[in-house]
Design a protein around this motif. Structure first.
Motif, PDB file in Angstrom:
ATOM      1  N   VAL A  78       0.845  -1.185   0.000  1.00 49.13           N
ATOM      2  CA  VAL A  78       0.000   0.000   0.000  1.00 49.13           C
ATOM      3  C   VAL A  78       0.884   1.240   0.000  1.00 49.13           C
ATOM      4  O   VAL A  78       2.020   1.212   0.478  1.00 49.13           O
ATOM      5  CB  VAL A  78      -0.941   0.006   1.244  1.00 49.13           C
ATOM      6  N   LEU A  79       0.362   2.318  -0.560  1.00 53.06           N
ATOM      7  CA  LEU A  79       1.019   3.619  -0.497  1.00 53.06           C
ATOM      8  C   LEU A  79      -0.038   4.655  -0.142  1.00 53.06           C
ATOM      9  O   LEU A  79      -1.060   4.772  -0.826  1.00 53.06           O
ATOM     10  CB  LEU A  79       1.655   3.985  -1.838  1.00 53.06           C
ATOM     11  N   GLY A  80       0.193   5.401   0.924  1.00 49.68           N
ATOM     12  CA  GLY A  80      -0.677   6.501   1.286  1.00 49.68           C
ATOM     13  C   GLY A  80      -0.198   7.794   0.650  1.00 49.68           C
ATOM     14  O   GLY A  80       1.003   7.983   0.439  1.00 49.68           O
ATOM     15  N   VAL A  81      -1.130   8.694   0.350  1.00 46.76           N
ATOM     16  CA  VAL A  81      -0.809   9.991  -0.242  1.00 46.76           C
ATOM     17  C   VAL A  81      -1.645  11.053   0.472  1.00 46.76           C
ATOM     18  O   VAL A  81      -2.864  10.906   0.581  1.00 46.76           O
ATOM     19  CB  VAL A  81      -1.121  10.017  -1.755  1.00 46.76           C
ATOM     20  N   ASP A  82      -0.996  12.112   0.934  1.00 42.30           N
ATOM     21  CA  ASP A  82      -1.731  13.202   1.582  1.00 42.30           C
ATOM     22  C   ASP A  82      -0.926  14.490   1.469  1.00 42.30           C
ATOM     23  O   ASP A  82       0.317  14.459   1.458  1.00 42.30           O
ATOM     24  CB  ASP A  82      -2.001  12.886   3.061  1.00 42.30           C
ATOM     25  N   VAL A  83      -1.641  15.624   1.392  1.00 36.69           N
ATOM     26  CA  VAL A  83      -0.963  16.924   1.278  1.00 36.69           C
ATOM     27  C   VAL A  83      -0.606  17.505   2.631  1.00 36.69           C
ATOM     28  O   VAL A  83       0.112  18.509   2.693  1.00 36.69           O
ATOM     29  CB  VAL A  83      -1.815  17.944   0.499  1.00 36.69           C
ATOM     30  N   SER A  84      -1.097  16.932   3.717  1.00 35.42           N
ATOM     31  CA  SER A  84      -0.856  17.479   5.054  1.00 35.42           C
ATOM     32  C   SER A  84       0.427  16.914   5.647  1.00 35.42           C
ATOM     33  O   SER A  84       0.501  15.718   5.939  1.00 35.42           O
ATOM     34  CB  SER A  84      -2.031  17.149   5.973  1.00 35.42           C
ATOM     35  N   PRO A  85       1.437  17.752   5.882  1.00 33.10           N
ATOM     36  CA  PRO A  85       2.661  17.244   6.511  1.00 33.10           C
ATOM     37  C   PRO A  85       2.402  16.626   7.877  1.00 33.10           C
ATOM     38  O   PRO A  85       3.029  15.626   8.236  1.00 33.10           O
ATOM     39  CB  PRO A  85       3.554  18.488   6.612  1.00 33.10           C
ATOM     40  N   GLN A  86       1.481  17.206   8.647  1.00 34.09           N
ATOM     41  CA  GLN A  86       1.188  16.658   9.967  1.00 34.09           C
ATOM     42  C   GLN A  86       0.567  15.277   9.852  1.00 34.09           C
ATOM     43  O   GLN A  86       0.932  14.348  10.578  1.00 34.09           O
ATOM     44  CB  GLN A  86       0.235  17.580  10.725  1.00 34.09           C
ATOM     45  N   ALA A  87      -0.380  15.112   8.929  1.00 37.90           N
ATOM     46  CA  ALA A  87      -0.993  13.804   8.721  1.00 37.90           C
ATOM     47  C   ALA A  87       0.051  12.776   8.307  1.00 37.90           C
ATOM     48  O   ALA A  87       0.035  11.636   8.793  1.00 37.90           O
ATOM     49  CB  ALA A  87      -2.090  13.907   7.663  1.00 37.90           C
ATOM     50  N   VAL A  88       0.946  13.160   7.428  1.00 34.34           N
ATOM     51  CA  VAL A  88       1.978  12.235   6.955  1.00 34.34           C
ATOM     52  C   VAL A  88       2.901  11.817   8.092  1.00 34.34           C
ATOM     53  O   VAL A  88       3.285  10.647   8.203  1.00 34.34           O
ATOM     54  CB  VAL A  88       2.758  12.867   5.788  1.00 34.34           C
ATOM     55  N   ARG A  89       3.243  12.758   8.972  1.00 32.27           N
ATOM     56  CA  ARG A  89       4.087  12.400  10.118  1.00 32.27           C
ATOM     57  C   ARG A  89       3.404  11.343  10.982  1.00 32.27           C
ATOM     58  O   ARG A  89       4.025  10.361  11.407  1.00 32.27           O
ATOM     59  CB  ARG A  89       4.413  13.642  10.948  1.00 32.27           C
ATOM     60  N   TYR A  90       2.117  11.519  11.270  1.00 28.58           N
ATOM     61  CA  TYR A  90       1.404  10.539  12.081  1.00 28.58           C
ATOM     62  C   TYR A  90       1.316   9.199  11.361  1.00 28.58           C
ATOM     63  O   TYR A  90       1.467   8.138  11.974  1.00 28.58           O
ATOM     64  CB  TYR A  90       0.006  11.051  12.426  1.00 28.58           C
ATOM     65  N   ALA A  91       1.032   9.232  10.063  1.00 30.64           N
ATOM     66  CA  ALA A  91       0.914   7.988   9.310  1.00 30.64           C
ATOM     67  C   ALA A  91       2.224   7.199   9.349  1.00 30.64           C
ATOM     68  O   ALA A  91       2.215   5.978   9.554  1.00 30.64           O
ATOM     69  CB  ALA A  91       0.507   8.291   7.869  1.00 30.64           C
ATOM     70  N   ARG A  92       3.323   7.891   9.161  1.00 27.09           N
ATOM     71  CA  ARG A  92       4.621   7.209   9.191  1.00 27.09           C
ATOM     72  C   ARG A  92       4.920   6.672  10.583  1.00 27.09           C
ATOM     73  O   ARG A  92       5.518   5.595  10.731  1.00 27.09           O
ATOM     74  CB  ARG A  92       5.717   8.162   8.719  1.00 27.09           C
ATOM     75  N   ARG A  93       4.502   7.392  11.603  1.00 32.14           N
ATOM     76  CA  ARG A  93       4.677   6.926  12.979  1.00 32.14           C
ATOM     77  C   ARG A  93       3.921   5.619  13.203  1.00 32.14           C
ATOM     78  O   ARG A  93       4.338   4.771  13.991  1.00 32.14           O
ATOM     79  CB  ARG A  93       4.190   7.994  13.952  1.00 32.14           C
ATOM     80  N   HIS A  94       2.788   5.462  12.494  1.00 29.51           N
ATOM     81  CA  HIS A  94       1.994   4.242  12.612  1.00 29.51           C
ATOM     82  C   HIS A  94       2.477   3.134  11.670  1.00 29.51           C
ATOM     83  O   HIS A  94       1.812   2.109  11.519  1.00 29.51           O
ATOM     84  CB  HIS A  94       0.523   4.558  12.316  1.00 29.51           C
ATOM     85  N   GLY A  95       3.606   3.362  11.011  1.00 28.45           N
ATOM     86  CA  GLY A  95       4.194   2.335  10.168  1.00 28.45           C
ATOM     87  C   GLY A  95       3.672   2.304   8.752  1.00 28.45           C
ATOM     88  O   GLY A  95       3.882   1.309   8.042  1.00 28.45           O
TER      89      GLY A  95
END
Length: 217
Positions: free
Chosen positions: A81-98
């Motif tokens: 899977v690959l997630g895509v989002d324009v929000s830097p904050q959202a991306v930081r949380y997503a990466r924190r969740h693996g």
């Protein structure tokens, strides 16, 4: 004026801390169009997520993935899977969740164009850009012939709409973002924009008060 991603990111930070984080989509006149709950996008699965995740093929691009709730669920299930989002904050949380996530506009070139088995537009993300046909055409280009596009939509009879909105923070003295284009599509209106994007509507279902559809390229 404040960028929408800034208002969105601040609400995600409060939600992560367990603080009140409610947002509203408001029209040009300031009237509420829809309430949003950033707590629902974090961490634990929402009611209705199970059947949606189960339909995602191995190799799904999660468009507008937010803090990565569904992206992480797919990773946990052993799917690519690959997630895509324009929000830097959202991306930081997503990466924190693996979750593997790119911070960029989904209309810009993405890895694997035309070769993804599936694309996902959950949590109302069929509204991104304010033009569902354009967005579904983008999904069609990402998945290629025979690919699956899974979307969350409004209930039948709710009506469909597109136009300018802003994100309003519900706290006293909270910020309101600059306007941006958004849309809503009801389940019983989806067939026309899907056909305009060269996608076939093959299934709709409802779970936990939410409505979903599966389209095929």
């Amino acid at each position: 004026m404040t960028a929408p991603v800034a208002v969105f990111g601040a609400a995600l930070r409060r939600a992560e801390r367990g603080e009140p984080a409610a947002l509203r989509l408001v029209g040009p006149d300031g009237a509420a169009v829809r309430a949003l709950d950033p707590h629902a996008w974090h961490g634990e699965a929402r009611p209705g997520d199970g059947a949606l995740v189960a339909r995602c093929p191995d190799g799904t691009v999660d468009l507008g993935c937010g803090p990565g709730r569904l992206t992480a669920a797919l990773v946990a299930g052993g799917r690519r899977v690959l997630g895509v989002d324009v929000s830097p904050q959202a991306v930081r949380y997503a990466r924190r969740h693996g979750a593997p996530v790119l911070c960029q506009d989904l209309f810009r070139p993405l890895p694997g164009e035309g070769g993804w088995p599936g694309a996902l537009l959950a949590d109302g993300n069929i509204g991104i850009g304010g033009d569902p046909v354009r967005l579904l055409r983008r999904c069609r280009r990402l998945v290629g012939p025979g690919g699956t596009v899974l979307v969350e939509v409004d209930p039948p009879g709710a009506g469909s709409w597109s136009g300018p909105v802003a994100l309003a923070d519900e706290r006293r003295g909270g910020r309101t973002s600059a306007p941006f284009a958004w849309a809503f599509v009801a389940a019983d209106d989806l067939a026309a924009p899907a056909a305009a994007a060269a996608l076939d509507l093959v299934e709709t279902w409802t779970e936990a008060g939410r409505w979903f559809a599966r389209l095929r390229g």
